[in-house]
Design a protein around this motif. Structure first.
Motif, PDB file in Angstrom:
ATOM      1  N   ASP A   1       9.163  -1.746 -11.297  1.00 43.68           N
ATOM      2  CA  ASP A   1       8.964  -1.678  -9.859  1.00 43.68           C
ATOM      3  C   ASP A   1       9.261  -0.274  -9.362  1.00 43.68           C
ATOM      4  N   PHE A   2       8.912  -0.037  -8.118  1.00 39.77           N
ATOM      5  CA  PHE A   2       9.170   1.233  -7.470  1.00 39.77           C
ATOM      6  C   PHE A   2      10.550   1.219  -6.813  1.00 39.77           C
ATOM      7  N   ALA A   3      11.216   2.350  -6.830  1.00 41.15           N
ATOM      8  CA  ALA A   3      12.424   2.574  -6.034  1.00 41.15           C
ATOM      9  C   ALA A   3      12.479   4.067  -5.751  1.00 41.15           C
ATOM     10  N   SER A   4      12.999   4.409  -4.605  1.00 38.19           N
ATOM     11  CA  SER A   4      13.112   5.830  -4.267  1.00 38.19           C
ATOM     12  C   SER A   4      14.108   6.496  -5.219  1.00 38.19           C
TER      13      SER A   4
ATOM     14  N   SER B   1       0.826  -1.200   0.000  1.00 36.90           N
ATOM     15  CA  SER B   1       0.000   0.000   0.000  1.00 36.90           C
ATOM     16  C   SER B   1       0.861   1.251   0.000  1.00 36.90           C
ATOM     17  N   TRP B   2       2.006   1.217   0.679  1.00 37.64           N
ATOM     18  CA  TRP B   2       2.906   2.363   0.654  1.00 37.64           C
ATOM     19  C   TRP B   2       3.518   2.518  -0.727  1.00 37.64           C
ATOM     20  N   SER B   3       3.927   1.431  -1.334  1.00 34.66           N
ATOM     21  CA  SER B   3       4.584   1.471  -2.634  1.00 34.66           C
ATOM     22  C   SER B   3       3.667   1.984  -3.725  1.00 34.66           C
ATOM     23  N   ALA B   4       2.376   1.792  -3.575  1.00 39.26           N
ATOM     24  CA  ALA B   4       1.449   2.150  -4.632  1.00 39.26           C
ATOM     25  C   ALA B   4       1.111   3.636  -4.658  1.00 39.26           C
TER      26      ALA B   4
ATOM     27  N   TYR C   1       9.551   8.571  -8.596  1.00 43.04           N
ATOM     28  CA  TYR C   1      10.267   7.327  -8.330  1.00 43.04           C
ATOM     29  C   TYR C   1      11.419   7.205  -9.329  1.00 43.04           C
ATOM     30  N   CYS C   2      12.331   6.315  -9.049  1.00 41.22           N
ATOM     31  CA  CYS C   2      13.484   6.089  -9.925  1.00 41.22           C
ATOM     32  C   CYS C   2      13.020   5.676 -11.318  1.00 41.22           C
TER      33      CYS C   2
END
Length: 145
Positions: A97-100, A16-19, A87-88
């Motif tokens: 995918d997600f990455a900071s 949920s945080w990643s989305a 996101y990156c």
């Protein structure tokens, strides 16, 4: 048992945080780590924003270094917000995918701002910007569903 419960809570809350559509810190709601997204375009470099010039946009707090930059953002946020929610860009492309991201690792391509995780990842992204952008543009809508 407490460790197992903590791990379970982390695993359940991670998706949920990643989305989130806009990348913010775990303990912060600052977009672009509090940097002024307009300054990349107007000053050609990352500039830290100030809480006295801020606005909420897409659920995140955006900080600016001047009233002028805040006004520019408010007039056309899509022109100044980084692609893929900050996101990156490489992770969205290559890993789907997600990455900071690090606000110091950036590029403007065709009038759009892109951020990357770190210097090494940015070099990977720089090797084929157009290819990575094309792939990330396909991946991004599915990541934020």
């Amino acid at each position: 048992m407490k460790k197992l419960l903590a791990l379970l809570v982390l695993l359940i809350s991670w998706p949920s945080w990643s989305a989130d559509q806009i990348s913010t810190g775990i303990f912060s709601n600052k977009a672009v780590s509090g940097y002024d997204s307009v300054a990349y375009f107007t000053e050609g470099k990352p500039v830290e924003g100030d809480s006295k010039w801020q606005v909420e946009y897409q659920g995140a707090d955006w900080y600016f270094s001047s009233q002028e930059n805040l006004d520019k953002f408010k007039a056309d946020p899509e022109a100044y917000a980084p692609q893929y929610g900050g996101y990156c860009a490489w992770a969205v492309s290559a890993k789907n995918d997600f990455a900071s991201s690090d606000p110091e690792q950036w590029a403007i391509v065709d009038g759009k701002l892109y951020l990357n995780y770190n210097e090494d990842v940015k070099k990977l992204w720089d090797n084929d910007r157009a290819g990575h952008i094309k792939k990330a543009d396909v991946n991004w809508p599915n990541l934020i569903k």
